[in-house]
Design a protein around this motif. Sequence first.
Motif, PDB file in Angstrom:
ATOM      1  N   ALA A  64      11.707   5.688  -8.949  1.00 34.66           N
ATOM      2  CA  ALA A  64      10.496   4.907  -8.687  1.00 34.66           C
ATOM      3  C   ALA A  64      10.838   3.433  -8.505  1.00 34.66           C
ATOM      4  CB  ALA A  64       9.502   5.090  -9.826  1.00 34.66           C
ATOM      5  N   MET A  65      11.728   2.923  -9.341  1.00 40.22           N
ATOM      6  CA  MET A  65      12.165   1.533  -9.245  1.00 40.22           C
ATOM      7  C   MET A  65      12.821   1.258  -7.892  1.00 40.22           C
ATOM      8  SD  MET A  65      15.033  -0.383 -11.618  1.00 40.22           S
ATOM      9  CE  MET A  65      16.332   0.766 -11.074  1.00 40.22           C
ATOM     10  N   LEU A  66      13.700   2.149  -7.456  1.00 38.62           N
ATOM     11  CA  LEU A  66      14.419   1.970  -6.205  1.00 38.62           C
ATOM     12  C   LEU A  66      13.496   2.062  -5.003  1.00 38.62           C
ATOM     13  CD1 LEU A  66      17.517   4.117  -7.183  1.00 38.62           C
ATOM     14  CD2 LEU A  66      17.514   1.642  -6.815  1.00 38.62           C
ATOM     15  N   LEU A  67      12.499   2.920  -5.086  1.00 35.21           N
ATOM     16  CA  LEU A  67      11.550   3.049  -3.993  1.00 35.21           C
ATOM     17  C   LEU A  67      10.651   1.821  -3.895  1.00 35.21           C
ATOM     18  CD1 LEU A  67      10.468   6.786  -4.445  1.00 35.21           C
ATOM     19  CD2 LEU A  67      12.036   5.875  -2.733  1.00 35.21           C
ATOM     20  N   ALA A  68      10.235   1.301  -5.034  1.00 37.00           N
ATOM     21  CA  ALA A  68       9.280   0.197  -5.056  1.00 37.00           C
ATOM     22  C   ALA A  68       9.907  -1.134  -4.677  1.00 37.00           C
ATOM     23  CB  ALA A  68       8.653   0.086  -6.447  1.00 37.00           C
ATOM     24  N   SER A  69      11.160  -1.340  -5.036  1.00 37.81           N
ATOM     25  CA  SER A  69      11.812  -2.619  -4.760  1.00 37.81           C
ATOM     26  C   SER A  69      11.879  -2.877  -3.250  1.00 37.81           C
ATOM     27  CB  SER A  69      13.231  -2.612  -5.338  1.00 37.81           C
ATOM     28  OG  SER A  69      13.917  -3.798  -4.967  1.00 37.81           O
ATOM     29  N   VAL A 107      14.085   9.835 -12.879  1.00 42.53           N
ATOM     30  CA  VAL A 107      12.926   9.780 -11.986  1.00 42.53           C
ATOM     31  C   VAL A 107      12.307   8.379 -12.028  1.00 42.53           C
ATOM     32  CG1 VAL A 107      10.639  10.719 -11.513  1.00 42.53           C
ATOM     33  CG2 VAL A 107      12.489  12.251 -12.175  1.00 42.53           C
ATOM     34  N   ALA A 108      12.248   7.770 -13.213  1.00 44.48           N
ATOM     35  CA  ALA A 108      11.742   6.398 -13.315  1.00 44.48           C
ATOM     36  C   ALA A 108      12.622   5.438 -12.515  1.00 44.48           C
ATOM     37  CB  ALA A 108      11.676   5.970 -14.781  1.00 44.48           C
ATOM     38  N   GLY A 158       4.137   4.649  -7.497  1.00 41.57           N
ATOM     39  CA  GLY A 158       3.238   4.829  -8.633  1.00 41.57           C
ATOM     40  C   GLY A 158       3.200   6.263  -9.135  1.00 41.57           C
ATOM     41  N   PRO A 159       2.893   7.247  -8.265  1.00 39.36           N
ATOM     42  CA  PRO A 159       2.914   8.646  -8.711  1.00 39.36           C
ATOM     43  C   PRO A 159       4.280   9.110  -9.197  1.00 39.36           C
ATOM     44  CG  PRO A 159       1.668   8.438  -6.672  1.00 39.36           C
ATOM     45  CD  PRO A 159       2.317   7.106  -6.921  1.00 39.36           C
ATOM     46  N   VAL A 160       5.359   8.562  -8.610  1.00 43.15           N
ATOM     47  CA  VAL A 160       6.699   8.942  -9.075  1.00 43.15           C
ATOM     48  C   VAL A 160       6.902   8.480 -10.510  1.00 43.15           C
ATOM     49  CG1 VAL A 160       9.180   8.597  -8.729  1.00 43.15           C
ATOM     50  CG2 VAL A 160       7.690   8.950  -6.753  1.00 43.15           C
ATOM     51  N   LEU A 161       6.446   7.277 -10.837  1.00 44.73           N
ATOM     52  CA  LEU A 161       6.577   6.778 -12.206  1.00 44.73           C
ATOM     53  C   LEU A 161       5.729   7.613 -13.165  1.00 44.73           C
ATOM     54  CD1 LEU A 161       8.055   4.577 -13.770  1.00 44.73           C
ATOM     55  CD2 LEU A 161       6.053   3.107 -13.472  1.00 44.73           C
ATOM     56  N   LEU A 162       4.554   8.025 -12.722  1.00 39.73           N
ATOM     57  CA  LEU A 162       3.714   8.898 -13.553  1.00 39.73           C
ATOM     58  C   LEU A 162       4.377  10.254 -13.760  1.00 39.73           C
ATOM     59  CD1 LEU A 162       0.176   8.121 -12.093  1.00 39.73           C
ATOM     60  CD2 LEU A 162       1.107   7.377 -14.290  1.00 39.73           C
ATOM     61  N   LEU A 163       5.023  10.768 -12.715  1.00 39.61           N
ATOM     62  CA  LEU A 163       5.772  12.024 -12.838  1.00 39.61           C
ATOM     63  C   LEU A 163       6.896  11.866 -13.859  1.00 39.61           C
ATOM     64  CD1 LEU A 163       6.507  14.924 -11.899  1.00 39.61           C
ATOM     65  CD2 LEU A 163       7.893  13.852 -10.086  1.00 39.61           C
ATOM     66  N   ALA A 164       7.568  10.715 -13.833  1.00 42.56           N
ATOM     67  CA  ALA A 164       8.631  10.453 -14.810  1.00 42.56           C
ATOM     68  C   ALA A 164       8.079  10.480 -16.230  1.00 42.56           C
ATOM     69  CB  ALA A 164       9.279   9.103 -14.513  1.00 42.56           C
ATOM     70  N   ALA A 165       6.915   9.860 -16.436  1.00 45.37           N
ATOM     71  CA  ALA A 165       6.315   9.843 -17.771  1.00 45.37           C
ATOM     72  C   ALA A 165       5.935  11.247 -18.224  1.00 45.37           C
ATOM     73  CB  ALA A 165       5.081   8.935 -17.768  1.00 45.37           C
ATOM     74  N   ARG A 166       5.382  12.049 -17.310  1.00 40.38           N
ATOM     75  CA  ARG A 166       5.021  13.420 -17.671  1.00 40.38           C
ATOM     76  C   ARG A 166       6.265  14.252 -17.973  1.00 40.38           C
ATOM     77  NH1 ARG A 166       1.035  12.634 -13.507  1.00 40.38           N
ATOM     78  NH2 ARG A 166       2.394  13.649 -11.976  1.00 40.38           N
ATOM     79  N   THR A 167       7.341  13.997 -17.242  1.00 40.94           N
ATOM     80  CA  THR A 167       8.599  14.705 -17.486  1.00 40.94           C
ATOM     81  C   THR A 167       9.138  14.358 -18.865  1.00 40.94           C
ATOM     82  OG1 THR A 167       9.098  14.675 -15.111  1.00 40.94           O
ATOM     83  CG2 THR A 167      10.934  15.101 -16.604  1.00 40.94           C
ATOM     84  N   LEU A 194       0.822  -1.198   0.000  1.00 41.43           N
ATOM     85  CA  LEU A 194       0.000   0.000   0.000  1.00 41.43           C
ATOM     86  C   LEU A 194       0.862   1.256   0.000  1.00 41.43           C
ATOM     87  CD1 LEU A 194      -2.864   1.203   0.182  1.00 41.43           C
ATOM     88  CD2 LEU A 194      -2.631   1.133   2.681  1.00 41.43           C
ATOM     89  N   VAL A 195       1.829   1.313   0.901  1.00 42.94           N
ATOM     90  CA  VAL A 195       2.670   2.506   1.033  1.00 42.94           C
ATOM     91  C   VAL A 195       3.614   2.643  -0.157  1.00 42.94           C
ATOM     92  CG1 VAL A 195       4.396   3.679   2.455  1.00 42.94           C
ATOM     93  CG2 VAL A 195       2.502   2.449   3.546  1.00 42.94           C
ATOM     94  N   ALA A 196       4.302   1.552  -0.504  1.00 41.30           N
ATOM     95  CA  ALA A 196       5.257   1.620  -1.618  1.00 41.30           C
ATOM     96  C   ALA A 196       4.543   1.946  -2.925  1.00 41.30           C
ATOM     97  CB  ALA A 196       6.019   0.304  -1.741  1.00 41.30           C
ATOM     98  N   GLY A 197       3.363   1.354  -3.132  1.00 43.50           N
ATOM     99  CA  GLY A 197       2.611   1.640  -4.347  1.00 43.50           C
ATOM    100  C   GLY A 197       2.126   3.073  -4.401  1.00 43.50           C
ATOM    101  N   ALA A 198       1.688   3.584  -3.237  1.00 46.57           N
ATOM    102  CA  ALA A 198       1.198   4.959  -3.182  1.00 46.57           C
ATOM    103  C   ALA A 198       2.307   5.971  -3.435  1.00 46.57           C
ATOM    104  CB  ALA A 198       0.559   5.226  -1.820  1.00 46.57           C
TER     105      ALA A 198
END
Length: 390
Positions: free
Chosen positions: A292-297, A288-289, A267-276, A260-264
């Motif tokens: 997101a990978m490092l945070l989620a792992s 930034v992507a 997920g938005p960090v990966l979306l921020l990367a895509a928008r960037t 729950l926490v890692a996804g929350a």
Amino acid sequence: MTARSGLGVQQRRSLVLVGSLAWLAGMVAMVAAEHGGFVDLAVYRFGGLSVLDDLPLYELGEAGTGLPFTYPPFAALLMTGPALLPFPLAVGLWTSISVLALAVTITLLLASHGRPRSSYVVPGLVLGALAFEPIWANLLFGQVNLLLMAAILVDLLGPGRRWSGALIGLVAGIKLTPLVFVVFLVLIGRRHQAAIAGLTFLVTVALGFALLPLASSAYWSHVLWDPGRVGGVPYSSNQSVLGGLTRLAGGEPSTAVWFLVAGAIAGPVLLLAARTWRRGDPALATCVAAIAMLLASPISWSHHWAWAVPTAIVLARSGRRWAAASWSLVFVSGCIWWPPHRDDLELAWSPLQQAVGNAYLWAALALVLLLARTRAAVRTEASEPVGVER
């Protein structure tokens, strides 16, 4: 002398300097290997030797360190090469190739913001990168992260190729976390490359089952899901969301809470990367992507944070010099090692020790908030009617 021939001279000089650095690093590492160390490369070679000698890949540990092989069977197949070499020679070559991979990473990042004017820029930045704790940790352990990082950047920032995306799929077959970049490719509209990456990854899995069926069955059925094989989650080197939560709570949270926490967060960090990326800054978006990978792992050891160097370079090249300096200070200091660590001492950290010992995690979250706030400010500014007083 024409500009083109002058540029050729600069490139040749840069290549000679970078090659000399790589050779020197390899020689130093080869001598040092006579006295031990480079434990992760020793584990890689153990995986390769297990394949060559038809030994159980996941039931034993490397004799010198006792550490087990934790990567997919496809990675063990690739490690048969280093396993055939004497350990010091394997260390020397691995170190040289890692330094060259770092130079490739830096070259691609600089090219995304315009070609450097001096032949000393890339070699100078390679030398400077060695001051970052994640980089020298990679070299001291004989880790693979610098090679994986360069391969990902070649696919994302290098010249387009018919098989762009294949390198991302290949490195995901070695270490699963780069699968995040397959999702990233989809988010930025590169669905053909995402398909190639996904297909390449599946090929690595199929090769594992074809050549190492018993090891593959063991890995995908239970080895992958056993966190105890990777190492202690609370250990200060684990700068992931799960590691931070565990240290803050004084114990490992449930899987549901972590998801729950890692996804929350991721997920938005990966979306921020895509928008960037869509905003026209692919280098920063890729970094930034990676965050997101490092945070989620569940496990992001400090040497996995080799992406700190590309991030610092991109921040500096985009004019965010204070952010680049602050970011670099955290990763050069290696302050996550300052509080007491090992043997679960991290579970009893004071608030100050939590602030220092989770510094890589805090730095990543602060940077993401800064970028999100900057993007929101730019969007608000662009949406205001002309002539509105502010």
